[in-house]
Write a protein that holds these residues in place. Structure first.
Motif, PDB file in Angstrom:
ATOM      1  N   PRO A 186      10.436  -8.354  10.030  1.00 20.42           N
ATOM      2  CA  PRO A 186      11.905  -8.267  10.054  1.00 20.42           C
ATOM      3  C   PRO A 186      12.456  -6.942   9.527  1.00 20.42           C
ATOM      4  CG  PRO A 186      11.262 -10.461   9.364  1.00 20.42           C
ATOM      5  CD  PRO A 186       9.991  -9.664   9.469  1.00 20.42           C
ATOM      6  N   TYR A 187      12.035  -6.561   8.347  1.00 21.50           N
ATOM      7  CA  TYR A 187      12.551  -5.330   7.751  1.00 21.50           C
ATOM      8  C   TYR A 187      11.399  -4.443   7.311  1.00 21.50           C
ATOM      9  CZ  TYR A 187      16.963  -7.668   8.064  1.00 21.50           C
ATOM     10  OH  TYR A 187      18.061  -8.301   8.560  1.00 21.50           O
ATOM     11  N   PRO A 188      10.954  -3.555   8.191  1.00 28.27           N
ATOM     12  CA  PRO A 188       9.766  -2.752   7.899  1.00 28.27           C
ATOM     13  C   PRO A 188       9.977  -1.778   6.745  1.00 28.27           C
ATOM     14  CG  PRO A 188      10.852  -1.977   9.889  1.00 28.27           C
ATOM     15  CD  PRO A 188      11.541  -3.238   9.490  1.00 28.27           C
ATOM     16  N   ARG A 189       8.975  -1.688   5.900  1.00 27.88           N
ATOM     17  CA  ARG A 189       8.947  -0.679   4.839  1.00 27.88           C
ATOM     18  C   ARG A 189       7.836   0.305   5.144  1.00 27.88           C
ATOM     19  NH1 ARG A 189      13.252  -2.501   4.119  1.00 27.88           N
ATOM     20  NH2 ARG A 189      14.033  -3.663   2.342  1.00 27.88           N
ATOM     21  N   THR A 190       8.215   1.576   5.330  1.00 28.79           N
ATOM     22  CA  THR A 190       7.247   2.630   5.582  1.00 28.79           C
ATOM     23  C   THR A 190       7.701   3.838   4.774  1.00 28.79           C
ATOM     24  OG1 THR A 190       8.532   3.319   7.516  1.00 28.79           O
ATOM     25  CG2 THR A 190       6.681   1.823   7.936  1.00 28.79           C
ATOM     26  N   PRO A 191       6.846   4.859   4.661  1.00 29.35           N
ATOM     27  CA  PRO A 191       7.245   6.008   3.845  1.00 29.35           C
ATOM     28  C   PRO A 191       8.634   6.518   4.235  1.00 29.35           C
ATOM     29  CG  PRO A 191       4.961   6.223   4.478  1.00 29.35           C
ATOM     30  CD  PRO A 191       5.487   5.023   5.194  1.00 29.35           C
ATOM     31  N   LYS A 192       9.516   6.655   3.267  1.00 30.17           N
ATOM     32  CA  LYS A 192      10.891   7.134   3.440  1.00 30.17           C
ATOM     33  C   LYS A 192      11.809   6.109   4.122  1.00 30.17           C
ATOM     34  CE  LYS A 192      10.221  11.557   2.111  1.00 30.17           C
ATOM     35  NZ  LYS A 192       9.044  11.270   1.267  1.00 30.17           N
TER      36      LYS A 192
ATOM     37  N   ARG B  49       0.859  -1.186   0.000  1.00 33.57           N
ATOM     38  CA  ARG B  49       0.000   0.000   0.000  1.00 33.57           C
ATOM     39  C   ARG B  49       0.896   1.237   0.000  1.00 33.57           C
ATOM     40  NH1 ARG B  49      -5.060  -2.059   2.529  1.00 33.57           N
ATOM     41  NH2 ARG B  49      -5.294  -3.997   1.373  1.00 33.57           N
ATOM     42  N   ALA B  50       0.678   2.094  -0.964  1.00 29.08           N
ATOM     43  CA  ALA B  50       1.517   3.287  -1.101  1.00 29.08           C
ATOM     44  C   ALA B  50       0.940   4.488  -0.358  1.00 29.08           C
ATOM     45  CB  ALA B  50       1.710   3.622  -2.581  1.00 29.08           C
ATOM     46  N   GLU B  51       0.141   4.214   0.658  1.00 27.92           N
ATOM     47  CA  GLU B  51      -0.442   5.297   1.448  1.00 27.92           C
ATOM     48  C   GLU B  51       0.635   5.978   2.293  1.00 27.92           C
ATOM     49  OE1 GLU B  51      -3.618   3.141   1.456  1.00 27.92           O
ATOM     50  OE2 GLU B  51      -4.255   4.862   0.270  1.00 27.92           O
TER      51      GLU B  51
ATOM     52  N   SER C  64       4.027  -0.181   4.567  1.00 25.29           N
ATOM     53  CA  SER C  64       3.848  -0.088   3.118  1.00 25.29           C
ATOM     54  C   SER C  64       3.881  -1.472   2.498  1.00 25.29           C
ATOM     55  CB  SER C  64       4.951   0.779   2.516  1.00 25.29           C
ATOM     56  OG  SER C  64       5.031   2.005   3.190  1.00 25.29           O
ATOM     57  N   GLU C  65       4.606  -2.371   3.145  1.00 26.64           N
ATOM     58  CA  GLU C  65       4.660  -3.770   2.710  1.00 26.64           C
ATOM     59  C   GLU C  65       4.313  -4.628   3.911  1.00 26.64           C
ATOM     60  OE1 GLU C  65       8.161  -5.350   0.387  1.00 26.64           O
ATOM     61  OE2 GLU C  65       8.452  -6.476   2.228  1.00 26.64           O
ATOM     62  N   PHE C  66       3.250  -5.398   3.802  1.00 27.27           N
ATOM     63  CA  PHE C  66       2.859  -6.251   4.920  1.00 27.27           C
ATOM     64  C   PHE C  66       2.321  -7.568   4.381  1.00 27.27           C
ATOM     65  CE2 PHE C  66      -1.798  -5.833   4.598  1.00 27.27           C
ATOM     66  CZ  PHE C  66      -1.908  -4.700   3.804  1.00 27.27           C
ATOM     67  N   TRP C  67       2.067  -8.491   5.280  1.00 28.09           N
ATOM     68  CA  TRP C  67       1.591  -9.808   4.850  1.00 28.09           C
ATOM     69  C   TRP C  67       0.123  -9.969   5.214  1.00 28.09           C
ATOM     70  CZ3 TRP C  67       4.457 -14.192   2.817  1.00 28.09           C
ATOM     71  CH2 TRP C  67       5.726 -13.813   2.373  1.00 28.09           C
ATOM     72  N   MET C  68      -0.619 -10.485   4.257  1.00 31.19           N
ATOM     73  CA  MET C  68      -2.057 -10.589   4.482  1.00 31.19           C
ATOM     74  C   MET C  68      -2.545 -11.996   4.120  1.00 31.19           C
ATOM     75  SD  MET C  68      -5.042  -7.897   3.536  1.00 31.19           S
ATOM     76  CE  MET C  68      -4.837  -7.837   1.765  1.00 31.19           C
ATOM     77  N   VAL C  69      -3.467 -12.498   4.926  1.00 35.74           N
ATOM     78  CA  VAL C  69      -4.116 -13.782   4.679  1.00 35.74           C
ATOM     79  C   VAL C  69      -5.533 -13.482   4.202  1.00 35.74           C
ATOM     80  CG1 VAL C  69      -4.758 -15.996   5.655  1.00 35.74           C
ATOM     81  CG2 VAL C  69      -2.884 -14.705   6.661  1.00 35.74           C
ATOM     82  N   GLU C  70      -5.910 -14.053   3.077  1.00 36.62           N
ATOM     83  CA  GLU C  70      -7.250 -13.771   2.556  1.00 36.62           C
ATOM     84  C   GLU C  70      -7.990 -15.043   2.148  1.00 36.62           C
ATOM     85  OE1 GLU C  70      -7.409  -9.688   0.328  1.00 36.62           O
ATOM     86  OE2 GLU C  70      -5.589 -10.710  -0.314  1.00 36.62           O
ATOM     87  N   PRO C  71      -8.811 -15.571   3.052  1.00 37.36           N
ATOM     88  CA  PRO C  71      -9.647 -16.715   2.681  1.00 37.36           C
ATOM     89  C   PRO C  71     -10.868 -16.249   1.895  1.00 37.36           C
ATOM     90  CG  PRO C  71      -9.990 -16.163   4.978  1.00 37.36           C
ATOM     91  CD  PRO C  71      -8.939 -15.220   4.477  1.00 37.36           C
ATOM     92  N   GLU C  72     -11.338 -17.107   1.031  1.00 33.23           N
ATOM     93  CA  GLU C  72     -12.535 -16.807   0.235  1.00 33.23           C
ATOM     94  C   GLU C  72     -13.344 -18.095   0.113  1.00 33.23           C
ATOM     95  OE1 GLU C  72     -12.885 -13.585  -0.889  1.00 33.23           O
ATOM     96  OE2 GLU C  72     -14.913 -14.069  -1.523  1.00 33.23           O
ATOM     97  N   MET C  73     -14.626 -18.048   0.495  1.00 36.76           N
ATOM     98  CA  MET C  73     -15.407 -19.280   0.598  1.00 36.76           C
ATOM     99  C   MET C  73     -16.720 -19.191  -0.182  1.00 36.76           C
ATOM    100  SD  MET C  73     -13.610 -18.302   3.366  1.00 36.76           S
ATOM    101  CE  MET C  73     -14.806 -17.330   4.240  1.00 36.76           C
TER     102      MET C  73
END
Length: 467
Positions: free
Chosen positions: A457-463, A235-237, A246-255
């Motif tokens: 481990p290695y957070p990505r956030t603005p700047k 997400r570039a918010e 800005s970079e994270f891990w997401m689990v998305e189930p769909e049923m």
RNA sequence: GGGUCGGUAGCUCAGCGGCAGAGCAGGUGUUUGUUAAGCACCCGCGCGUGGGUUCGAGUCCCACCCGUCCCUCCA
């Protein structure tokens, strides 16, 4: 002679055996009488094993100077019962090898507590600390629990694309992916056309990093049944908070064939399942978080595991907030989205446990959420927890073609862009539902850590994209 | 993007117009089956950067840089 990990030795010795141990020195307590205690850690456990080194070990005098915090060593020795308090067993070294030294005057990690802020600047070394080692193990346990949960229920793990050209996922600002020569484009002559010809770009059209695998996930759910995706999301918010990456891990189930109630039930079981698994698999680490990070974390988690989540419709939540007597910075009014302060009031003050809100006003939710018959709300749901806030967002999906097309247009989107998504409704449409869980957010809930940059481990956030 | 608080020793911080400090870490010595070991001594700070006010500026003013936290956005 077996090479054993620290966790294995601490678990079942066995006393009297010769072992081969390798790891890093956490601290050394030295005696001039001719012996020293070395705390050895190899990451397999929060705990260290105490190694007793005495002058009978070949090269003893030289080793003493080298065994500083952070140095890496191999120890061959015998497991013995420890005569002193603090540990039940210890290893008496017979032979010692130093793999690598760590200059005590320069090595940033000291035998003392460091601020998380400082450790963030040395993110490559912070996994060597108790806290970040524990987070790494818990994060791993959560991931394993996620797969176990779904696999045991017959869900298929589906890999949705990271790079997407559907410029229409609608979940937030996207990072653009391009091989166009930006420097050359920037250097164009004044007066030259400023529009970009994406036909010349790598994919022949504008491409981005995914903000959600949901739409692609739906295509598999509407074919092979229950599925889940689990991967990085971007997400570039420009969000600078302790809850956003800005970079994270997401689990998305769909049923398929799930309605909103089924969806909420699954989400609740899912969170409970993860918590139970971590409590069972990482007792030492969880005990550590309870002692050093948040003294209420174990009680909080036990409470979550043993009580049903509270379910409130959006309308009921508004009524509760309106009659709460609280003064909020942002207005509370039916039709307006809830702000952090409102969610916090519900989860942290009023109910002090997870709350699932559902049936939100259609105007504030995405086009793909199923419309309720009241004409005002959609079958959306958010799972809110104390402190971490929204850890799950989901909905029943609109399965009726005509209604969905109308909603796409209502949201000022072009139905042509969604041709393949609409095909799911054209051919053999079924009611279905799903949700997204933020991995790092549930880690906040589990560990009691308060900054999301400290549970990845290695957070990505603005700047910030160092390392 | 808006707001906020902050940048002084390797780390955590105190000092808030008048000779740069403490604890911890590190070094040396000493003591001790030690446990974030005890004791003594030693080493270590051009106070974020650039201007300004003043006899005198970590200290007051302005600008900038860097970071924290909160809000918006969401998971």
């Amino acid at each position: 002679m077996p090479r054993l990990k620290v966790a294995a030795i601490l678990k079942d010795g066995p006393i009297g055996t010769e072992v081969d141990l390798r790891g890093w020195v956490r601290t050394k307590r030295e005696s001039k009488q001719g012996f020293a205690f070395v705390e050895l850690n190899d990451g397999s456990s929060l705990k260290n094993v105490q190694v007793v080194v005495d002058k009978s070990v070949p090269g003893y005098d030289d080793f003493l100077k080298l065994l500083t915090t952070g140095s890496s060593i191999r120890v061959v020795g015998e497991v013995k019962a420890s005569p002193a308090k603090g540990q039940s067993i210890e290893v008496h070294a017979r032979e010692l090898t130093v793999y690598g030294t760590a200059d005590a005057e320069k090595y940033p990690l000291q035998k003392k507590g460091h601020s998380f802020e400082f450790l963030r600047d040395i993110a490559h070394l912070r996994p060597r600390t108790n806290t970040f080692g524990a987070i790494a193990r818990v994060r791993n346990a959560v991931c394993a629990a996620i797969h176990d949960f779904f696999q045991s229920r017959g869900f298929l793990y589906v890999h949705t694309p990271i790079i997407t050209t559907s410029d229409c996922e609608g979940a937030g600002q996207m990072f653009q992916v391009t091989t166009l020569d930006l420097a050359r484009l920037a250097a164009r002559q004044p007066g030259a056309p400023t529009d970009i010809d994406y036909a010349q770009d790598f994919f022949g059209k504008r491409a981005s990093l995914t903000v959600s695998g949901q739409l692609e996930g739906e295509t598999f759910a509407c074919a092979v049944g229950d599925i889940y995706t689990f991967g990085p999301t971007f997400r570039a918010e420009n969000s600078n908070t302790t809850r956003h990456l800005s970079e994270f891990w997401m689990v998305e189930p769909e049923m398929p064939f799930y309605d909103l109630n089924d969806n909420m039930q699954l989400a609740e079981s899912f969170i409970r399942g993860i918590i139970r698994a971590v409590l069972e698999r990482c007792p030492d680490d969880m005990q550590f978080f309870n002692e050093r990070i948040d003294k209420t974390i174990l009680a909080t988690l036990e409470n979550i595991v043993s009580h049903d989540f509270l379910r409130l419709s959006y309308t009921e939540a508004i009524e509760i907030l309106e009659s709460s007597g609280q003064t909020f910075e942002f207005p509370v009014k039916w039709g307006l989205d809830l702000q952090s302060e409102h969610e916090r009031y519900l989860t942290e003050q009023k109910f002090q446990k997870p709350v699932i809100l559902y049936d939100y006003p259609r105007a504030i939710k995405s086009f793909y959420m199923r419309a309720n018959d009241d004409g005002k709300t959609v079958r959306a749901m958010d799972v809110l927890v104390p402190r971490a806030g929204e850890i799950i967002g989901g909905s029943q999906r609109e399965e009726r073609l005509d209604v969905l097309i109308a909603r796409v247009q209502e949201c000022h989107l072009n139905p042509d862009d969604y041709w393949w998504y609409l095909d799911l409704r054209r051919y053999g449409t079924v009611p279905h539902a799903g949700f997204g869980l933020g991995l790092e957010r549930i880690l906040l809930l589990l560990t009691g850590m308060t900054n999301i940059r400290d549970v990845i481990p290695y957070p990505r956030t603005p700047k910030h994209a160092e390392f």
